[in-house]
Design an enzyme around this catalytic site. Structure first.
Site, short mmCIF file in Angstrom:
data_model
loop_
_atom_site.label_atom_id
_atom_site.label_comp_id
_atom_site.label_asym_id
_atom_site.label_seq_id
_atom_site.Cartn_x
_atom_site.Cartn_y
_atom_site.Cartn_z
N ARG A 34 73.92 55.55 -32.62
CA ARG A 34 73.86 54.81 -31.51
C ARG A 34 74.44 55.59 -30.57
NH1 ARG A 34 76.28 49.01 -33.62
NH2 ARG A 34 74.06 47.91 -34.04
N LYS A 191 73.82 39.51 -46.50
CA LYS A 191 74.20 38.06 -45.67
C LYS A 191 73.01 37.21 -45.65
CE LYS A 191 76.51 41.17 -42.41
NZ LYS A 191 75.82 42.09 -41.94
N GLY A 341 72.47 47.53 -38.92
CA GLY A 341 73.59 48.42 -39.38
C GLY A 341 73.24 49.29 -40.49
N GLY A 364 72.37 41.85 -35.28
CA GLY A 364 72.25 40.54 -34.81
C GLY A 364 71.20 40.28 -33.96
P1 AMP Z 1 73.50 43.27 -44.65
O1 AMP Z 1 74.28 43.37 -43.84
O2 AMP Z 1 73.17 41.76 -44.68
O3 AMP Z 1 72.07 43.96 -44.43
O4 AMP Z 1 73.70 43.64 -46.27
C1 AMP Z 1 73.64 45.27 -46.57
C2 AMP Z 1 74.60 45.35 -47.82
O5 AMP Z 1 73.76 44.64 -48.61
C3 AMP Z 1 74.51 46.61 -48.15
O6 AMP Z 1 75.87 47.06 -48.19
C4 AMP Z 1 73.97 46.61 -49.75
O7 AMP Z 1 75.08 47.23 -50.77
C5 AMP Z 1 74.15 45.17 -50.02
N1 AMP Z 1 73.34 44.73 -50.97
C6 AMP Z 1 71.93 44.88 -51.19
N2 AMP Z 1 71.46 44.31 -52.34
C7 AMP Z 1 72.44 43.76 -52.99
C8 AMP Z 1 72.69 43.21 -54.46
N3 AMP Z 1 71.47 42.73 -55.06
N4 AMP Z 1 73.95 42.91 -54.44
C9 AMP Z 1 74.88 43.01 -53.76
N5 AMP Z 1 74.87 43.63 -52.65
C10 AMP Z 1 73.40 44.01 -52.41
#
Ligand code: AMP
Length: 385
Positions: A34, A191, A341, A364
């Protein structure tokens, strides 16, 4: 929107809202994507003869207090190194700030100020009174109507869009308005509830949708598969059912996955067909066969939108899915945009940044823009044009 690059900046006091919200650990910057992204805007303003003041938030401090670990002071030094010129730091600035002509100053965290997040009118007016021209260059916070993103733009004598904000909007419009087909979106990560909404609006636009992470788990469960102890949002199952029933979009469900028994860095991964997952398994990545399917789709895409990792890429035994995806996007001829991120950290870890057509600084905001929502800070700049 009025464009910063079209204005005569010499001798003007510019207040630029950037997004310098970098990941920090004990004051150490973990990823400076960033910061690198904003150097062109700052250098351009400085070289044009403006007096540059920069404001940003960092983290989520309690409003009205000061959290030393969320001070922007280390960011001023880091910017100074990247820009190869002095960047001053001002701790107290909101009640009035006399900047030396031609200098560059970074202000302390806007979220230390009461009224920032509630878009307080009085605070926004104080910010606006510091400058001749307000520049919003912070795409990543454009989905929030805060005093430093929205209110200040209302009261500043002139309010315009900075080069980075404009570049973000241009790149996203290129991918969304008239994309080269097939248009492929990849949505992964943890998320689930925040992303299922974006998936629903993406279904109207994309030809293929690739799902990973908690979203894939939730869709697998909705399709009747046993997902054991995997990350899943049960109250999203109904939405997931609707998504996988969409017949106009190609949504390949994973056919194999990599499981662990614990969510731990050194956990060993075991590849299984999705019908073999046992009750104590956690699906932490996609398997080889699923990845081959995904690679094929990516390599024939005309445009790619990527948000969210396919697995727990931070753990080496569950990083293959995200790594192979990143490499396939890098290899593809498609116009590719990645945002969010964790997606940015994955791009850095797998060293594919140079091969992705556009890396959005927004998380977001990226998702909301793709959903077709109006971002309040952008709407305010449009109303000031
Ligand atoms: P987000 O901020 O929603 O993009 O989520 C990112 C996070 O999702 C990363 O830290 C990954 O480690 C986690 N992640 C991805 N796949 C999985 C999974 N199958 N189970 C748990 N966490 C996950």
């Amino acid at each position: 929107m009025i464009q910063m690059r079209d204005l005569s900046l010499a001798g003007q006091r510019l207040l630029i809202r950037e997004d310098l919200n970098v990941p920090l650990s004990n004051g150490k910057i973990l990823d400076n994507t960033r910061l690198k992204a904003v150097t062109d805007t700052i250098a351009f303003a400085h070289e044009s003869g403006a007096t540059v003041m920069i404001m940003s938030h960092l983290g989520r401090p309690e409003e009205g207090g000061i959290e030393p670990l969320l001070s922007l002071r280390p960011i001023a030094s880091a910017l100074s190194i990247l820009l190869k010129m002095p960047v001053n730091f001002a701790e107290n600035w909101i009640e009035g700030f006399e900047a030396k002509a031609g200098s560059i100053t970074l202000f302390e965290n806007v979220r230390f100020l009461k009224g920032e997040q509630s878009n307080d009118e009085g605070l926004a007016k104080k910010m606006a009174s510091l400058c001749d021209i307000f520049v919003n260059d912070a795409f990543a916070t454009a989905h929030r109507a805060h005093a430093s993103t929205h209110g200040v733009a209302k009261y500043a004598s002139v309010a315009c869009s900075g080069p980075l904000l404009t570049a973000e909007i241009t790149a996203l419009n290129k991918a969304l308005e008239n994309p080269k087909r097939p248009l492929v979106a990849i949505v992964g990560g943890a998320k689930v509830s925040t992303k299922l909404e974006i998936i629903q609006s993406l279904l109207e636009k994309v030809d293929s949708l690739i799902i990973g992470g908690g979203i894939a788990n939730t869709c697998l469960k909705a399709s009747g598969k046993n997902i054991g102890a995997s990350l899943c949002e049960n109250d999203m199952i109904k939405t997931a059912e609707k998504i996988i029933k969409d017949t106009e979009t190609n949504i390949p469900l994973p056919v194999d996955v990599v499981c662990g028994k614990k969510f731990a860095e050194n956990e060993v991964g075991v590849r299984k067909k999705t019908c073999e997952v046992s009750p104590d398994d956690m699906i932490l990545d996609l398997g080889e066969e699923s990845l081959q399917q995904i690679e094929k789709i990516i390599l024939s895409a005309g445009t790619i939108l990527w948000n969210g990792p396919l697995g727990v890429f931070e753990f080496p035994n569950f990083a293959q899915g995200t790594k192979k995806l990143a490499q396939a996007i890098a290899k593809s001829e498609a116009f590719s945009i990645a945002g969010g991120g964790d997606t940015l950290s994955a791009i850095t870890s797998f060293n594919v940044g140079d091969e992705i057509s556009y890396i959005s600084t927004g998380g977001g905001a990226f998702l909301e823009f793709v959903e077709g929502k109006t971002l309040p800070a952008i709407a305010m700049l449009e109303s000031r044009s």
